[in-house]
Design a protein around this motif. Structure first.
Motif, PDB file in Angstrom:
ATOM      1  N   ILE A  11      35.952  93.619 -37.945  1.00  0.00           N
ATOM      2  CA  ILE A  11      35.407  93.150 -37.013  1.00  0.00           C
ATOM      3  C   ILE A  11      35.032  91.313 -36.071  1.00  0.00           C
ATOM      4  O   ILE A  11      35.833  90.285 -35.065  1.00  0.00           O
ATOM      5  CB  ILE A  11      34.129  93.659 -36.302  1.00  0.00           C
ATOM      6  CG1 ILE A  11      34.627  94.872 -36.414  1.00  0.00           C
ATOM      7  CG2 ILE A  11      33.548  92.832 -35.393  1.00  0.00           C
ATOM      8  CD1 ILE A  11      32.880  95.883 -36.340  1.00  0.00           C
ATOM      9  N   MET A  56      35.934  97.593 -30.693  1.00  0.00           N
ATOM     10  CA  MET A  56      35.228  97.357 -32.421  1.00  0.00           C
ATOM     11  C   MET A  56      33.913  97.976 -32.280  1.00  0.00           C
ATOM     12  O   MET A  56      33.111  98.324 -33.199  1.00  0.00           O
ATOM     13  CB  MET A  56      36.347  96.162 -32.426  1.00  0.00           C
ATOM     14  CG  MET A  56      38.040  96.408 -32.687  1.00  0.00           C
ATOM     15  SD  MET A  56      38.432  94.846 -33.777  1.00  0.00           S
ATOM     16  CE  MET A  56      37.843  95.198 -35.415  1.00  0.00           C
ATOM     17  N   LEU A  91      39.311 100.711 -37.466  1.00  0.00           N
ATOM     18  CA  LEU A  91      38.991  99.881 -37.013  1.00  0.00           C
ATOM     19  C   LEU A  91      40.661  98.446 -37.794  1.00  0.00           C
ATOM     20  O   LEU A  91      40.566  97.220 -36.781  1.00  0.00           O
ATOM     21  CB  LEU A  91      37.415  98.572 -37.835  1.00  0.00           C
ATOM     22  CG  LEU A  91      36.392  99.449 -37.607  1.00  0.00           C
ATOM     23  CD1 LEU A  91      35.850  98.755 -38.612  1.00  0.00           C
ATOM     24  CD2 LEU A  91      36.311  98.944 -36.091  1.00  0.00           C
ATOM     25  N   LEU A  94      42.821  98.722 -34.481  1.00  0.00           N
ATOM     26  CA  LEU A  94      42.271  97.995 -33.788  1.00  0.00           C
ATOM     27  C   LEU A  94      42.413  96.641 -34.376  1.00  0.00           C
ATOM     28  O   LEU A  94      42.807  95.515 -33.127  1.00  0.00           O
ATOM     29  CB  LEU A  94      41.003  98.350 -33.314  1.00  0.00           C
ATOM     30  CG  LEU A  94      40.470  99.517 -32.949  1.00  0.00           C
ATOM     31  CD1 LEU A  94      39.758 100.157 -32.987  1.00  0.00           C
ATOM     32  CD2 LEU A  94      41.853  99.535 -31.493  1.00  0.00           C
TER      33      LEU A  94
END
Length: 212
Positions: A11, A56, A91, A94
């Motif tokens: 992230i 996210m 994740l 993404l």
């Protein structure tokens, strides 16, 4: 805390990527492409950044708290490693999509229609490899009235679903090698495989067990 390290880094890396290239992005950037890789959806770079990073963060928060809210929360301990790998895989997927949006936005000629199916395919292969070990719960996996009613049906359905996801992953990967005119025709059966077959199979197992 160690299990949160990689998701948080993914992230953070996404946020850093946006901040580093933000000034180079035009006011409007493509955020969605059709099956042929042609951009058909746009947003301001600020909204795109907030939407993608926010997605996210929200997803990860949901994945953290879902086990605490699940009536079958004790089962998560039995597949904690698989749950972590599924979380990381999503994740990372993404993160890659964000990178494609950013680099396309600053002007790189990226063949989205060729690259995204590879990324989606590998995601489904990873999910398929861990799906069979997922134990009964209300948030992750193939949750139908029949799988949730019986542990055996859950187990058999997820073994079947695991094979379907892996097969679908390979089909996604080979789809860029098809002529553009066939991509749309090819992709709908693949999506059908992913969504419908595991549900139908869970009902078939339920009926078969009910008749024994």
């Amino acid at each position: 805390m160690k299990k949160h390290l990689l998701p948080v880094l993914l992230i953070a890396a996404t946020a850093i990527l946006w901040l580093v290239f933000y000034q180079q992005l035009p006011t409007q950037i493509p955020i969605h492409w059709n099956l042929n890789g042609v951009a058909d959806g746009y947003a301001t770079k600020f909204n795109a950044m907030l939407m993608n990073i926010g997605m996210m963060i929200i997803l990860y928060v949901l994945l953290i708290f879902s086990p605490k809210l699940d009536p079958k929360r004790k089962n998560y301990q039995k597949f904690s490693r698989s749950y972590s790998m599924i979380t990381i895989a999503i994740l990372f997927f993404l993160f890659l999509i964000n990178a494609l949006v950013i680099f396309t936005g600053i002007g790189y000629d990226i063949p989205i229609g060729k690259i995204v199916p590879f990324i989606v395919g590998f995601l489904f292969i990873v999910l398929g490899n861990y799906m069979h070990s997922v134990k009964p719960n209300y948030f992750v996996g193939i949750r139908t009235p029949w799988t949730l009613s019986n542990d055996t049906i859950w187990k058999k359905t997820h073994r079947f679903g695991s094979r379907i996801f892996i097969l679908a992953g390979f089909l996604f990967i080979i789809s860029p090698f098809l002529p553009d005119s066939l991509v749309r025709i090819f992709m709908f059966p693949v999506i059908f495989l992913i969504i419908i077959l595991p549900i139908v199979y869970s009902y078939w197992v339920y009926r078969r067990m009910d008749m024994e």
